[in-house]
Scaffold this motif. Structure first.
Motif, PDB file in Angstrom:
ATOM      1  N   THR A  43     -21.437 -15.634  16.532  1.00 49.90           N
ATOM      2  CA  THR A  43     -22.750 -14.931  15.213  1.00 49.90           C
ATOM      3  C   THR A  43     -21.561 -14.022  14.059  1.00 49.90           C
ATOM      4  O   THR A  43     -20.861 -13.292  14.904  1.00 49.90           O
ATOM      5  N   PHE A  44     -21.735 -13.915  12.731  1.00 52.85           N
ATOM      6  CA  PHE A  44     -21.079 -13.463  11.885  1.00 52.85           C
ATOM      7  C   PHE A  44     -21.341 -12.047  12.106  1.00 52.85           C
ATOM      8  O   PHE A  44     -22.947 -12.183  10.979  1.00 52.85           O
ATOM      9  N   ASP A  45     -20.864 -10.659  11.949  1.00 57.38           N
ATOM     10  CA  ASP A  45     -21.391  -9.483  12.052  1.00 57.38           C
ATOM     11  C   ASP A  45     -21.487  -8.773  10.627  1.00 57.38           C
ATOM     12  O   ASP A  45     -20.332  -8.981   9.956  1.00 57.38           O
ATOM     13  N   MET A  46     -22.337  -8.433   9.933  1.00 56.42           N
ATOM     14  CA  MET A  46     -22.586  -8.238   8.758  1.00 56.42           C
ATOM     15  C   MET A  46     -22.374  -6.977   8.530  1.00 56.42           C
ATOM     16  O   MET A  46     -22.835  -5.957   7.168  1.00 56.42           O
ATOM     17  N   ILE A 101     -30.995 -12.396  12.782  1.00 56.43           N
ATOM     18  CA  ILE A 101     -29.893 -13.105  12.798  1.00 56.43           C
ATOM     19  C   ILE A 101     -30.265 -14.076  12.192  1.00 56.43           C
ATOM     20  O   ILE A 101     -31.922 -14.354  12.122  1.00 56.43           O
ATOM     21  N   GLU A 102     -29.223 -14.816  11.082  1.00 59.28           N
ATOM     22  CA  GLU A 102     -29.647 -15.946  10.007  1.00 59.28           C
ATOM     23  C   GLU A 102     -28.921 -16.855  10.256  1.00 59.28           C
ATOM     24  O   GLU A 102     -27.924 -17.100  10.387  1.00 59.28           O
ATOM     25  N   PHE A 103     -29.145 -18.027  11.171  1.00 57.21           N
ATOM     26  CA  PHE A 103     -29.023 -19.020  10.455  1.00 57.21           C
ATOM     27  C   PHE A 103     -28.414 -20.036   9.788  1.00 57.21           C
ATOM     28  O   PHE A 103     -28.702 -20.324   9.104  1.00 57.21           O
ATOM     29  N   CYS A 104     -27.491 -20.502   9.969  1.00 55.30           N
ATOM     30  CA  CYS A 104     -26.803 -21.230   8.551  1.00 55.30           C
ATOM     31  C   CYS A 104     -27.228 -22.540   8.422  1.00 55.30           C
ATOM     32  O   CYS A 104     -26.202 -24.059   8.354  1.00 55.30           O
ATOM     33  N   THR A 105     -28.768 -22.731   8.127  1.00 59.40           N
ATOM     34  CA  THR A 105     -29.145 -23.817   7.890  1.00 59.40           C
ATOM     35  C   THR A 105     -28.769 -23.947   5.959  1.00 59.40           C
ATOM     36  O   THR A 105     -29.003 -22.914   5.507  1.00 59.40           O
ATOM     37  N   VAL A 106     -29.206 -24.728   6.528  1.00 58.50           N
ATOM     38  CA  VAL A 106     -29.723 -25.871   4.382  1.00 58.50           C
ATOM     39  C   VAL A 106     -31.753 -25.749   3.776  1.00 58.50           C
ATOM     40  O   VAL A 106     -31.800 -26.719   4.690  1.00 58.50           O
ATOM     41  N   PRO A 107     -31.996 -25.019   3.877  1.00 55.47           N
ATOM     42  CA  PRO A 107     -31.693 -22.728   3.251  1.00 55.47           C
ATOM     43  C   PRO A 107     -31.470 -22.452   4.711  1.00 55.47           C
ATOM     44  O   PRO A 107     -31.699 -22.914   5.394  1.00 55.47           O
ATOM     45  N   THR A 108     -30.814 -21.400   4.799  1.00 61.12           N
ATOM     46  CA  THR A 108     -30.813 -20.190   6.245  1.00 61.12           C
ATOM     47  C   THR A 108     -31.825 -20.201   6.378  1.00 61.12           C
ATOM     48  O   THR A 108     -33.022 -19.738   6.154  1.00 61.12           O
ATOM     49  N   THR A 109     -32.095 -19.755   7.855  1.00 55.96           N
ATOM     50  CA  THR A 109     -33.121 -19.090   8.756  1.00 55.96           C
ATOM     51  C   THR A 109     -32.897 -18.537   9.404  1.00 55.96           C
ATOM     52  O   THR A 109     -32.048 -18.523   9.915  1.00 55.96           O
ATOM     53  N   ASN A 139     -15.676 -20.706   3.190  1.00 59.53           N
ATOM     54  CA  ASN A 139     -14.211 -21.491   2.386  1.00 59.53           C
ATOM     55  C   ASN A 139     -14.986 -20.917   1.094  1.00 59.53           C
ATOM     56  O   ASN A 139     -13.866 -21.172  -0.181  1.00 59.53           O
ATOM     57  N   GLU A 140     -15.960 -21.136   0.386  1.00 60.07           N
ATOM     58  CA  GLU A 140     -16.673 -21.474  -0.315  1.00 60.07           C
ATOM     59  C   GLU A 140     -16.404 -19.959  -1.202  1.00 60.07           C
ATOM     60  O   GLU A 140     -16.917 -20.120  -2.122  1.00 60.07           O
ATOM     61  N   SER A 141     -16.610 -19.051  -0.700  1.00 62.73           N
ATOM     62  CA  SER A 141     -16.955 -17.175  -1.100  1.00 62.73           C
ATOM     63  C   SER A 141     -15.992 -16.814  -1.488  1.00 62.73           C
ATOM     64  O   SER A 141     -15.153 -16.705  -0.338  1.00 62.73           O
ATOM     65  N   ASP A 142     -16.224 -15.638  -1.814  1.00 65.66           N
ATOM     66  CA  ASP A 142     -15.134 -14.741  -2.182  1.00 65.66           C
ATOM     67  C   ASP A 142     -15.247 -13.701  -1.825  1.00 65.66           C
ATOM     68  O   ASP A 142     -14.346 -12.929  -1.130  1.00 65.66           O
ATOM     69  N   SER A 143     -16.200 -13.872  -0.794  1.00 68.37           N
ATOM     70  CA  SER A 143     -16.489 -12.793   0.322  1.00 68.37           C
ATOM     71  C   SER A 143     -15.447 -12.784   1.602  1.00 68.37           C
ATOM     72  O   SER A 143     -15.096 -11.219   2.388  1.00 68.37           O
ATOM     73  N   ASP A 171     -26.985  -9.025  11.649  1.00 69.92           N
ATOM     74  CA  ASP A 171     -27.005  -7.456  11.242  1.00 69.92           C
ATOM     75  C   ASP A 171     -27.606  -6.686  12.273  1.00 69.92           C
ATOM     76  O   ASP A 171     -29.100  -6.948  11.405  1.00 69.92           O
ATOM     77  N   ALA A 172     -26.840  -6.011  12.590  1.00 69.60           N
ATOM     78  CA  ALA A 172     -27.419  -5.198  13.883  1.00 69.60           C
ATOM     79  C   ALA A 172     -28.895  -3.564  13.178  1.00 69.60           C
ATOM     80  O   ALA A 172     -28.823  -2.554  13.794  1.00 69.60           O
TER      81      ALA A 172
END
Length: 125
Positions: free
Chosen positions: A121-124, A73-81, A43-47, A65-66
């Motif tokens: 998971t969101f595909d980058m 695989i990057e989890f949405c922790t703070v900071p990301t893991t 919601n905060e990202s312009d992407s 990202d394969a």
């Protein structure tokens, strides 16, 4: 951002992921917290153009990202893991300039376990 080899992952459950950190301490990543963080980030990202996302409308807990080197695989922790899937390519893969098939199999295995428990998971890539 903390980054770990995927072999540090010890388990995935319906509520989260357990891994060993650099001090060999067990760490739990709560998927419900990751989902909230993902919604806030989107919601905060312009992407991410489009509708305002809500926690009720998604089960996304991480980015993947394969096609990155190494895959991750990057989890949405703070900071990301981030968990990476680095492997040397075999002779044929090098000759054809392909990524490691072993890395992909392990990457897909982790992603499939996340999906098995109803998360995404969101595909980058």
């Amino acid at each position: 951002m903390p980054e770990f080899h995927h072999s540090r992952i010890k388990g995935i459950t319906a509520s989260g992921l357990i891994y060993m950190d650099d001090q060999d301490k067990e760490v739990f990543i709560d998927f419900f917290v990751c989902k909230n963080n993902w919604v806030n980030y989107a919601n905060e990202s312009d992407s991410f153009a489009g509708n305002h996302r809500s926690v009720e409308s998604t089960n996304c807990v991480s980015f993947r990202d394969a096609f990155a080197e190494p895959r991750y695989i990057e989890f949405c922790t703070v900071p990301t893991t981030r968990f990476v899937y680095p492997y040397r390519r075999n002779f044929i893969e090098k000759l054809r300039k392909l990524s490691s098939s072993k890395a992909y199999v392990l990457f897909k295995e982790t992603n499939d376990l996340i999906k098995k428990y109803g998360w995404s998971t969101f595909d980058m890539g």
